[in-house]
Design an enzyme around this catalytic site. Structure first.
Site, PDB file in Angstrom:
ATOM      1  CB  CYS A   1       2.833  -3.225  -3.354  1.00 28.09           C
ATOM      2  SG  CYS A   1       1.719  -2.090  -3.713  1.00 28.09           S
ATOM      3  CG  HIS A   2       3.795   1.641  -2.778  1.00 27.19           C
ATOM      4  ND1 HIS A   2       2.904   0.637  -3.346  1.00 27.19           N
ATOM      5  CD2 HIS A   2       4.413   2.613  -2.994  1.00 27.19           C
ATOM      6  CE1 HIS A   2       2.284   1.367  -4.575  1.00 27.19           C
ATOM      7  NE2 HIS A   2       3.032   3.141  -4.261  1.00 27.19           N
ATOM      8  CB  ALA A   3       6.510  -4.095   1.347  1.00 22.27           C
TER       9      ALA A   3
ATOM     10  CD1 TRP B   1      10.389   3.430  -1.522  1.00 18.35           C
ATOM     11  CD2 TRP B   1       8.417   4.044  -0.938  1.00 18.35           C
ATOM     12  NE1 TRP B   1       9.573   3.872  -2.391  1.00 18.35           N
ATOM     13  CE2 TRP B   1       8.552   4.606  -1.766  1.00 18.35           C
ATOM     14  CE3 TRP B   1       6.793   3.536  -0.196  1.00 18.35           C
ATOM     15  CZ2 TRP B   1       7.220   5.221  -2.282  1.00 18.35           C
ATOM     16  CZ3 TRP B   1       6.225   4.597  -0.798  1.00 18.35           C
ATOM     17  CH2 TRP B   1       6.251   5.564  -1.890  1.00 18.35           C
TER      18      TRP B   1
ATOM     19  N   GLY C   1       0.781  -1.232   0.049  1.00 16.50           N
ATOM     20  CA  GLY C   1       0.243  -0.016   0.264  1.00 16.50           C
ATOM     21  C   GLY C   1       0.965   0.871  -0.009  1.00 16.50           C
TER      22      GLY C   1
END
Length: 187
Positions: A112-114, A116, A81
């Protein structure tokens, strides 16, 4: 009949704004495989998910981030997310916990965005990884070799693109945890 992860313990690190399915599907698949799964967060009580275009359901927090120790678990799972990993990547204790799993050779899984969080922990450099397309440049700028694939695994570091890949992502976590510790250099 014993499950493939009987006796294994998995930590899911999350905060408010996690993509609903990216926490719930791996949590449920890992439990079905026999693992004990704890949701760990900087917040106590409950955290609220994001379900596609609006706030989703609350999930019970099992343990505070301040009480979580890598030595108590076999793997760490990082739901994505946009909101969740962006909030966690500025939490020094969260980044230190992720790095401790990596340094111990344990499975580290991010979707996903993890990724990062893997960038922030210094884990991305030299790794083959994937992610949600909007953070591809961030992942590449951190020194990773980005691949357009549903799931990419590199020495026990698992990355996945998006919620459409959750079943493959969950199967890969089970496989990597069963393999045990992974040889790799410290982040």
């Amino acid at each position: 009949m014993p499950g493939p992860l009987d006796g294994k313990r998995i930590l899911i690190l999350s905060t408010n704004g996690f993509e609903q399915s990216e926490l719930e599907v791996p949590r449920d698949r890992l439990k079905e495989a026999g693992a004990q799964v704890h949701v760990v967060s900087p917040e106590a009580g409950e955290i609220k998910g994001w379900d596609k275009k609006d706030w989703g359901r609350a999930v019970k927090v099992d343990k505070a981030l301040s009480e979580a120790r890598e030595s108590d678990y076999d793997a760490i799972v990082l739901p994505g997310g946009q909101i969740n990993p962006d909030l966690l990547r500025v939490e020094p204790a969260a980044i230190a916990l992720i790095k401790s799993f990596y340094d111990a050779g344990k499975t580290v899984a991010a979707i996903c965005h993890a990724p990062w969080l893997l960038v922030e922990a210094g884990i991305a450099r030299g790794k083959r990884m994937t992610s949600y397309k909007s953070i591809r440049t961030d992942v590449e700028n951190a020194g990773a070799r980005w691949e357009d694939a549903s799931v990419v695994t590199d020495a026990g570091v698992i990355t996945s693109r998006n919620p459409g890949d959750l079943e493959d992502f969950s199967r890969k976590i089970i496989e990597e945890v069963r393999e045990g510790k992974h040889e790799r250099r410290a982040a």
